[in-house]
Structure formats: C-alpha cells, structure tokens
Design a protein around this motif. Structure first.
Motif, PDB file in Angstrom:
ATOM      1  N   GLN A 117       4.694  -3.075  -0.830  1.00  0.00           N
ATOM      2  CA  GLN A 117       4.737  -2.898   0.614  1.00  0.00           C
ATOM      3  C   GLN A 117       5.387  -1.562   0.982  1.00  0.00           C
ATOM      4  OE1 GLN A 117       3.178  -4.718   2.892  1.00  0.00           O
ATOM      5  NE2 GLN A 117       3.815  -3.166   4.379  1.00  0.00           N
ATOM      6  N   LYS A 118       6.449  -1.214   0.289  1.00  0.00           N
ATOM      7  CA  LYS A 118       7.115   0.064   0.544  1.00  0.00           C
ATOM      8  C   LYS A 118       6.193   1.227   0.196  1.00  0.00           C
ATOM      9  CE  LYS A 118      11.518   2.439  -0.172  1.00  0.00           C
ATOM     10  NZ  LYS A 118      12.838   2.383  -0.859  1.00  0.00           N
ATOM     11  N   LYS A 119       5.444   1.089  -0.890  1.00  0.00           N
ATOM     12  CA  LYS A 119       4.498   2.128  -1.284  1.00  0.00           C
ATOM     13  C   LYS A 119       3.448   2.337  -0.199  1.00  0.00           C
ATOM     14  CE  LYS A 119       2.895   1.805  -5.527  1.00  0.00           C
ATOM     15  NZ  LYS A 119       2.450   1.265  -6.834  1.00  0.00           N
ATOM     16  N   ARG A 120       2.944   1.248   0.349  1.00  0.00           N
ATOM     17  CA  ARG A 120       1.932   1.332   1.406  1.00  0.00           C
ATOM     18  C   ARG A 120       2.502   1.991   2.662  1.00  0.00           C
ATOM     19  NH1 ARG A 120      -2.623  -1.864   0.414  1.00  0.00           N
ATOM     20  NH2 ARG A 120      -2.409  -3.298  -1.349  1.00  0.00           N
ATOM     21  N   GLU A 121       3.754   1.709   2.957  1.00  0.00           N
ATOM     22  CA  GLU A 121       4.379   2.277   4.148  1.00  0.00           C
ATOM     23  C   GLU A 121       4.585   3.780   4.023  1.00  0.00           C
ATOM     24  OE1 GLU A 121       7.977   0.086   4.511  1.00  0.00           O
ATOM     25  OE2 GLU A 121       6.990  -1.757   5.206  1.00  0.00           O
ATOM     26  N   LEU A 122       4.859   4.252   2.824  1.00  0.00           N
ATOM     27  CA  LEU A 122       5.187   5.663   2.626  1.00  0.00           C
ATOM     28  C   LEU A 122       3.969   6.551   2.397  1.00  0.00           C
ATOM     29  CD1 LEU A 122       8.273   5.277   0.245  1.00  0.00           C
ATOM     30  CD2 LEU A 122       8.320   5.931   2.654  1.00  0.00           C
ATOM     31  N   ALA A 123       2.933   6.009   1.766  1.00  0.00           N
ATOM     32  CA  ALA A 123       1.791   6.833   1.340  1.00  0.00           C
ATOM     33  C   ALA A 123       0.750   6.985   2.443  1.00  0.00           C
ATOM     34  CB  ALA A 123       1.152   6.211   0.102  1.00  0.00           C
ATOM     35  N   ASP A 124      -0.128   7.962   2.244  1.00  0.00           N
ATOM     36  CA  ASP A 124      -1.256   8.172   3.157  1.00  0.00           C
ATOM     37  C   ASP A 124      -2.453   7.318   2.775  1.00  0.00           C
ATOM     38  OD1 ASP A 124      -0.185  10.515   4.760  1.00  0.00           O
ATOM     39  OD2 ASP A 124      -0.030  11.330   2.727  1.00  0.00           O
ATOM     40  N   TYR A 125      -2.584   7.049   1.466  1.00  0.00           N
ATOM     41  CA  TYR A 125      -3.709   6.275   0.943  1.00  0.00           C
ATOM     42  C   TYR A 125      -3.197   5.364  -0.166  1.00  0.00           C
ATOM     43  CZ  TYR A 125      -5.763  10.566   2.833  1.00  0.00           C
ATOM     44  OH  TYR A 125      -6.052  11.648   3.617  1.00  0.00           O
ATOM     45  N   TYR A 126      -4.025   4.371  -0.523  1.00  0.00           N
ATOM     46  CA  TYR A 126      -3.642   3.450  -1.591  1.00  0.00           C
ATOM     47  C   TYR A 126      -4.883   3.079  -2.388  1.00  0.00           C
ATOM     48  CZ  TYR A 126      -0.994  -0.220  -3.950  1.00  0.00           C
ATOM     49  OH  TYR A 126      -0.345  -0.969  -4.894  1.00  0.00           O
ATOM     50  N   ILE A 127      -4.781   3.176  -3.720  1.00  0.00           N
ATOM     51  CA  ILE A 127      -5.902   2.782  -4.583  1.00  0.00           C
ATOM     52  C   ILE A 127      -5.441   1.803  -5.657  1.00  0.00           C
ATOM     53  CG2 ILE A 127      -7.241   4.902  -4.245  1.00  0.00           C
ATOM     54  CD1 ILE A 127      -6.170   5.849  -7.013  1.00  0.00           C
ATOM     55  N   GLN A 128      -6.351   0.932  -6.061  1.00  0.00           N
ATOM     56  CA  GLN A 128      -6.122   0.075  -7.217  1.00  0.00           C
ATOM     57  C   GLN A 128      -6.393   0.853  -8.506  1.00  0.00           C
ATOM     58  OE1 GLN A 128      -5.003  -3.147  -6.940  1.00  0.00           O
ATOM     59  NE2 GLN A 128      -4.889  -2.811  -4.734  1.00  0.00           N
ATOM     60  N   ASP A 129      -7.432   1.685  -8.494  1.00  0.00           N
ATOM     61  CA  ASP A 129      -7.733   2.571  -9.611  1.00  0.00           C
ATOM     62  C   ASP A 129      -8.603   3.715  -9.099  1.00  0.00           C
ATOM     63  OD1 ASP A 129     -10.640   2.032  -9.997  1.00  0.00           O
ATOM     64  OD2 ASP A 129      -9.947   0.039 -10.569  1.00  0.00           O
ATOM     65  N   TYR A 130      -8.862   4.700  -9.965  1.00  0.00           N
ATOM     66  CA  TYR A 130      -9.506   5.935  -9.522  1.00  0.00           C
ATOM     67  C   TYR A 130     -10.998   5.791  -9.244  1.00  0.00           C
ATOM     68  CZ  TYR A 130      -5.087   8.104 -10.644  1.00  0.00           C
ATOM     69  OH  TYR A 130      -3.746   8.431 -10.659  1.00  0.00           O
ATOM     70  N   THR A 131     -11.601   4.703  -9.685  1.00  0.00           N
ATOM     71  CA  THR A 131     -13.016   4.500  -9.380  1.00  0.00           C
ATOM     72  C   THR A 131     -13.227   4.256  -7.889  1.00  0.00           C
ATOM     73  OG1 THR A 131     -12.940   2.096  -9.744  1.00  0.00           O
ATOM     74  CG2 THR A 131     -13.384   3.491 -11.664  1.00  0.00           C
ATOM     75  N   GLU A 132     -12.186   3.824  -7.184  1.00  0.00           N
ATOM     76  CA  GLU A 132     -12.307   3.538  -5.751  1.00  0.00           C
ATOM     77  C   GLU A 132     -12.547   4.800  -4.929  1.00  0.00           C
ATOM     78  OE1 GLU A 132      -9.016   1.332  -4.313  1.00  0.00           O
ATOM     79  OE2 GLU A 132      -9.285  -0.330  -5.711  1.00  0.00           O
ATOM     80  N   ILE A 133     -12.122   5.937  -5.454  1.00  0.00           N
ATOM     81  CA  ILE A 133     -12.238   7.181  -4.675  1.00  0.00           C
ATOM     82  C   ILE A 133     -13.694   7.570  -4.521  1.00  0.00           C
ATOM     83  CG2 ILE A 133     -11.561   9.601  -4.542  1.00  0.00           C
ATOM     84  CD1 ILE A 133      -9.084   8.814  -6.228  1.00  0.00           C
ATOM     85  N   GLU A 134     -14.443   7.503  -5.605  1.00  0.00           N
ATOM     86  CA  GLU A 134     -15.871   7.820  -5.529  1.00  0.00           C
ATOM     87  C   GLU A 134     -16.610   6.791  -4.670  1.00  0.00           C
ATOM     88  OE1 GLU A 134     -19.547   9.170  -8.425  1.00  0.00           O
ATOM     89  OE2 GLU A 134     -17.867   8.051  -9.277  1.00  0.00           O
ATOM     90  N   LYS A 135     -16.168   5.548  -4.776  1.00  0.00           N
ATOM     91  CA  LYS A 135     -16.800   4.482  -3.989  1.00  0.00           C
ATOM     92  C   LYS A 135     -16.337   4.486  -2.527  1.00  0.00           C
ATOM     93  CE  LYS A 135     -16.965   1.438  -8.037  1.00  0.00           C
ATOM     94  NZ  LYS A 135     -16.385   0.204  -8.634  1.00  0.00           N
ATOM     95  N   ARG A 136     -15.265   5.252  -2.261  1.00  0.00           N
ATOM     96  CA  ARG A 136     -14.665   5.337  -0.918  1.00  0.00           C
ATOM     97  C   ARG A 136     -14.229   3.969  -0.403  1.00  0.00           C
ATOM     98  NH1 ARG A 136     -15.508  10.349   1.404  1.00  0.00           N
ATOM     99  NH2 ARG A 136     -17.019  11.664   0.345  1.00  0.00           N
ATOM    100  N   THR A 137     -13.663   3.182  -1.316  1.00  0.00           N
ATOM    101  CA  THR A 137     -13.135   1.869  -0.936  1.00  0.00           C
ATOM    102  C   THR A 137     -11.615   1.866  -0.851  1.00  0.00           C
ATOM    103  OG1 THR A 137     -13.136   1.148  -3.238  1.00  0.00           O
ATOM    104  CG2 THR A 137     -15.092   0.634  -1.925  1.00  0.00           C
ATOM    105  N   TYR A 138     -10.992   3.041  -1.008  1.00  0.00           N
ATOM    106  CA  TYR A 138      -9.532   3.121  -0.957  1.00  0.00           C
ATOM    107  C   TYR A 138      -9.033   2.853   0.461  1.00  0.00           C
ATOM    108  CZ  TYR A 138     -10.804   7.787   0.722  1.00  0.00           C
ATOM    109  OH  TYR A 138     -11.369   8.818   1.420  1.00  0.00           O
ATOM    110  N   GLU A 139      -7.759   2.507   0.555  1.00  0.00           N
ATOM    111  CA  GLU A 139      -7.161   2.204   1.849  1.00  0.00           C
ATOM    112  C   GLU A 139      -6.576   3.477   2.484  1.00  0.00           C
ATOM    113  OE1 GLU A 139      -4.674  -1.330   2.197  1.00  0.00           O
ATOM    114  OE2 GLU A 139      -5.198  -1.781   0.116  1.00  0.00           O
ATOM    115  N   VAL A 140      -6.895   3.701   3.734  1.00  0.00           N
ATOM    116  CA  VAL A 140      -6.251   4.743   4.531  1.00  0.00           C
ATOM    117  C   VAL A 140      -5.136   4.062   5.282  1.00  0.00           C
ATOM    118  CG1 VAL A 140      -6.538   6.472   6.323  1.00  0.00           C
ATOM    119  CG2 VAL A 140      -8.408   5.993   4.740  1.00  0.00           C
ATOM    120  N   LEU A 141      -3.895   4.470   5.041  1.00  0.00           N
ATOM    121  CA  LEU A 141      -2.731   3.740   5.550  1.00  0.00           C
ATOM    122  C   LEU A 141      -2.165   4.390   6.818  1.00  0.00           C
ATOM    123  CD1 LEU A 141      -1.064   3.184   2.075  1.00  0.00           C
ATOM    124  CD2 LEU A 141      -2.529   1.606   3.346  1.00  0.00           C
TER     125      LEU A 141
END
Length: 222
Positions: free
Chosen positions: A198-222
């Motif tokens: 939860q703290k990581k999500r609050e501080l970061a701009d984005y959140y990924i489970q793994d790097y494959t999400e970036i190409e798929k554009r399924t990452y979270e914009v926080l």
C-alpha cells in the motif's frame, strides 16, 4: 509511462533481479555464527541503506563485533557470491523490456544499494552486462536511499536530465529516492516487500506485477 522518457534506471535487488530472498537468510546465518540476537525492525531499519551503510549499521547495533566495516562487507560477499552467480534470476519480462527500450534509443542505467562489483559480476553471469550504459552503487555517494544521490549520479553519467528518467524500484525508500531525484517511478511487485504494497502504491507513479505488463499496457497509473 514511457512518454517523454530518454532513460530507464533500475534498482537491482527485488526490482531487476529476484534476489531479495537471499539477504534475510544471510543475515540470520551471520547473526547465528556470532551468537547475536536480531533486534526488532532490524531489516526495516536497513531499507535503502547502501552496502557500506548496512555494514556500519551492523557494527552500531552489535558493537562487540571485533571487525571493521570492510571486514564485515568482505564476509557478506563470501556468503552471498555463489548464490548470486548460480541462483538469482531476472524478473519476468525484464530482459525483453530492456532490449525493447534500447531498440527505441533509450539509455539504460542501474542505481543499486548493493555492492557494485557483485552487481557487475551478476549481470555478467546472466549475460546482460552489455545492455547497461551506466552502473553505480549508493556506496559511491554520500548517502543511500531515500537520498536521490545515486539516481542523480546515474543520470549525470547517462547525460540525461532527471525529469527525463523513469525509475523502477521495489521498496518505499527506493521509490522515495527516485522521486527525490525528480524522476518518475514505477513500483515493482516483489514478495519481500509485499507487507509494504500500500505504501509503495501511494508513493509511486505506476505499479506493475512484472515487466510484461508494460507492453500490454495493463500497469496501474497511481
């Protein structure tokens, strides 16, 4: 996430490499060897410290240890080196993501709290050293994370403005270091830091489970 970004900078342990699992066992083995009792919040207090700072911290917490910081670091290196060379793996999708970024003309750097020589040898053992344009350790600057110093050092080495850098980090102190450097930061899922998600999500701009999400554009914009 990648718009107006010229450089990608990675933390190493827990971010680029699945390696955080090594350190608690090494600490426990070290403490057991010298008959020491681990205090509360021991690992949490070391979060973000450079390899050098962690050695000094050990000697502050355990002043009866008859060693210098350099001797502590050398013993740790003996304990972890083989594990890094033979058991550590890249996070899912990391290599493909880095290669894709290089193909797009982005420079790639590393800003680690770990010992630089260990990181370089690990990159060589994984066959990816050639993918990185700059590798620096927080041991080379005046303070570890959340100080921005190591991230600013890498940006300077890459010749890029900090505002044009995207950082990948796995723990809150590292995320803060990237943000304090004026960079955008993507938090990366890691089992070791799962209690801090939860703290990581609050501080970061984005959140990924793994790097494959970036190409798929399924990452979270926080």
């Amino acid at each position: 996430m990648l718009e107006e970004i010229d450089s990608i900078i990675f933390d190493v342990d827990g971010t680029l490499l699945d390696s955080m699992w090594i350190w608690p066992s090494i600490d426990d083995d070290y403490l057991e060897k010298y008959h020491l009792t681990k205090p509360e919040r021991f690992h949490e207090n070391m979060e973000g410290m450079s390899y050098t700072e962690a050695a000094h911290y050990f000697l502050e917490v355990f002043p009866d240890l008859p060693f210098t910081p350099q001797e502590v670091m050398e013993e740790w290196m003996e304990m972890v080196y083989d594990k890094y060379m033979t058991q550590v793996e890249l996070k899912t999708g990391a290599r493909e993501f880095i290669e894709r970024m290089r193909d797009q003309g982005k420079t790639i750097g590393i800003a680690t709290s770990n010992a630089r020589e260990l990181v370089l040898d690990t990159l060589e053992s994984l066959g990816i050293r050639h993918l990185f344009d700059s590798v620096h350790s927080a041991c080379e600057v005046e303070a570890g994370k959340p100080s921005p110093a190591v991230y600013l050092l890498v940006a300077e080495d890459l010749g890029v403005d900090p505002s044009r850098c995207l950082v990948f980090e796995d723990v809150p102190m590292g995320i803060l270091a990237g943000k304090n450097a004026g960079m955008r930061v993507c938090a990366v899922e890691d089992a070791f830091s799962s209690p801090q998600v939860q703290k990581k999500r609050e501080l970061a701009d984005y959140y990924i489970q793994d790097y494959t999400e970036i190409e798929k554009r399924t990452y979270e914009v926080l």
